[in-house]
Design a protein around this motif. Sequence first.
Motif, PDB file in Angstrom:
ATOM      1  N   ARG A   8      43.426  41.694  45.154  1.00 12.01           N
ATOM      2  CA  ARG A   8      42.516  42.445  44.720  1.00 12.01           C
ATOM      3  C   ARG A   8      42.356  43.741  45.772  1.00 12.01           C
ATOM      4  O   ARG A   8      42.564  43.520  46.884  1.00 12.01           O
ATOM      5  CB  ARG A   8      41.170  41.903  44.737  1.00 12.01           C
ATOM      6  CG  ARG A   8      40.064  42.773  43.875  1.00 12.01           C
ATOM      7  CD  ARG A   8      38.884  42.048  43.714  1.00 12.01           C
ATOM      8  NE  ARG A   8      38.952  40.928  42.706  1.00 12.01           N
ATOM      9  CZ  ARG A   8      37.992  40.313  42.208  1.00 12.01           C
ATOM     10  NH1 ARG A   8      36.942  40.410  42.457  1.00 12.01           N
ATOM     11  NH2 ARG A   8      38.376  39.306  41.256  1.00 12.01           N
ATOM     12  N   GLU A   9      42.402  45.199  45.434  1.00 11.24           N
ATOM     13  CA  GLU A   9      42.134  45.993  46.351  1.00 11.24           C
ATOM     14  C   GLU A   9      41.193  47.200  46.166  1.00 11.24           C
ATOM     15  O   GLU A   9      40.735  47.092  44.931  1.00 11.24           O
ATOM     16  CB  GLU A   9      43.639  46.833  46.428  1.00 11.24           C
ATOM     17  CG  GLU A   9      43.920  47.359  45.023  1.00 11.24           C
ATOM     18  CD  GLU A   9      45.179  48.287  45.077  1.00 11.24           C
ATOM     19  OE1 GLU A   9      45.861  48.529  46.025  1.00 11.24           O
ATOM     20  OE2 GLU A   9      45.692  48.822  44.033  1.00 11.24           O
ATOM     21  N   LEU A  10      40.834  47.889  47.138  1.00  8.40           N
ATOM     22  CA  LEU A  10      39.799  48.643  46.822  1.00  8.40           C
ATOM     23  C   LEU A  10      40.349  49.973  46.330  1.00  8.40           C
ATOM     24  O   LEU A  10      41.309  50.363  46.741  1.00  8.40           O
ATOM     25  CB  LEU A  10      39.137  49.316  48.258  1.00  8.40           C
ATOM     26  CG  LEU A  10      38.419  50.370  48.372  1.00  8.40           C
ATOM     27  CD1 LEU A  10      37.040  49.908  47.788  1.00  8.40           C
ATOM     28  CD2 LEU A  10      37.885  50.875  49.770  1.00  8.40           C
ATOM     29  N   TRP A  52      29.802  40.906  42.763  1.00  4.57           N
ATOM     30  CA  TRP A  52      30.844  41.329  41.994  1.00  4.57           C
ATOM     31  C   TRP A  52      30.448  41.390  40.514  1.00  4.57           C
ATOM     32  O   TRP A  52      29.876  40.344  39.729  1.00  4.57           O
ATOM     33  CB  TRP A  52      32.160  40.618  42.189  1.00  4.57           C
ATOM     34  CG  TRP A  52      32.549  40.436  43.291  1.00  4.57           C
ATOM     35  CD1 TRP A  52      32.325  39.960  44.377  1.00  4.57           C
ATOM     36  CD2 TRP A  52      33.724  41.413  43.775  1.00  4.57           C
ATOM     37  NE1 TRP A  52      33.262  39.917  45.687  1.00  4.57           N
ATOM     38  CE2 TRP A  52      33.998  41.224  45.277  1.00  4.57           C
ATOM     39  CE3 TRP A  52      34.430  42.454  43.093  1.00  4.57           C
ATOM     40  CZ2 TRP A  52      35.024  41.935  46.064  1.00  4.57           C
ATOM     41  CZ3 TRP A  52      35.472  43.318  43.891  1.00  4.57           C
ATOM     42  CH2 TRP A  52      35.671  43.102  45.397  1.00  4.57           C
ATOM     43  N   GLN A  77      42.399  44.632  40.508  1.00  3.29           N
ATOM     44  CA  GLN A  77      43.523  43.421  40.784  1.00  3.29           C
ATOM     45  C   GLN A  77      44.497  43.552  39.536  1.00  3.29           C
ATOM     46  O   GLN A  77      44.271  43.217  38.475  1.00  3.29           O
ATOM     47  CB  GLN A  77      42.807  42.129  40.814  1.00  3.29           C
ATOM     48  CG  GLN A  77      43.732  40.825  41.286  1.00  3.29           C
ATOM     49  CD  GLN A  77      43.022  39.760  41.680  1.00  3.29           C
ATOM     50  OE1 GLN A  77      41.829  39.646  41.536  1.00  3.29           O
ATOM     51  NE2 GLN A  77      43.531  38.990  42.416  1.00  3.29           N
ATOM     52  N   GLN A 135      35.068  53.917  46.890  1.00  3.04           N
ATOM     53  CA  GLN A 135      33.524  53.411  47.117  1.00  3.04           C
ATOM     54  C   GLN A 135      32.650  54.669  47.477  1.00  3.04           C
ATOM     55  O   GLN A 135      33.242  55.572  47.856  1.00  3.04           O
ATOM     56  CB  GLN A 135      33.538  52.439  48.242  1.00  3.04           C
ATOM     57  CG  GLN A 135      33.792  53.003  49.808  1.00  3.04           C
ATOM     58  CD  GLN A 135      33.846  52.017  50.565  1.00  3.04           C
ATOM     59  OE1 GLN A 135      34.110  50.679  50.277  1.00  3.04           O
ATOM     60  NE2 GLN A 135      33.427  52.258  52.035  1.00  3.04           N
ATOM     61  N   TYR A 181      36.927  48.197  42.772  1.00  2.00           N
ATOM     62  CA  TYR A 181      38.270  47.397  43.155  1.00  2.00           C
ATOM     63  C   TYR A 181      39.139  47.077  41.874  1.00  2.00           C
ATOM     64  O   TYR A 181      38.620  47.283  40.777  1.00  2.00           O
ATOM     65  CB  TYR A 181      37.958  45.917  43.804  1.00  2.00           C
ATOM     66  CG  TYR A 181      37.346  46.092  45.168  1.00  2.00           C
ATOM     67  CD1 TYR A 181      35.839  46.548  45.293  1.00  2.00           C
ATOM     68  CD2 TYR A 181      37.893  45.892  46.296  1.00  2.00           C
ATOM     69  CE1 TYR A 181      35.423  46.969  46.616  1.00  2.00           C
ATOM     70  CE2 TYR A 181      37.400  46.119  47.460  1.00  2.00           C
ATOM     71  CZ  TYR A 181      35.916  46.334  47.658  1.00  2.00           C
ATOM     72  OH  TYR A 181      35.218  46.826  48.990  1.00  2.00           O
TER      73      TYR A 181
END
Length: 115
Positions: free
Chosen positions: A45-47, A105, A39, A50, A37
């Motif tokens: 915060r963004e993906l 995290w 930010q 994955q 992720y």
Amino acid sequence: QVQVVESGGGLVQAGGSLRLSCAASGSIFSVIVMGWYRQAPGKQRELVAQISRGGDTKYADSVKGRFTISRANAKDTVYLQMNSLKPEDTAVYYCKSSRADGSTWGQGTQVTVSS
């Protein structure tokens, strides 16, 4: 519990490349998905990308064709290869491990792309 530690951030010029690493330790057999992720200042915060336990990958539209997520055979390290970097990729990049009973995290690593 699973712990994750990111590394590999830094300063790079636009068009350059960086590879981020996320080292997982602990009960890594319980991890379902590992994700990157980011930010940026003043933004949510963004993906970014994955990878699932089965190897399925998913990318944000903004990074498709430029970033590649992969993992070591032992599945204890996940990588994010970032090519053709743009100033808008500047952000703190976080690694996240997701399990059935929760997620963990990392502390984040700064990526700065200069124009």
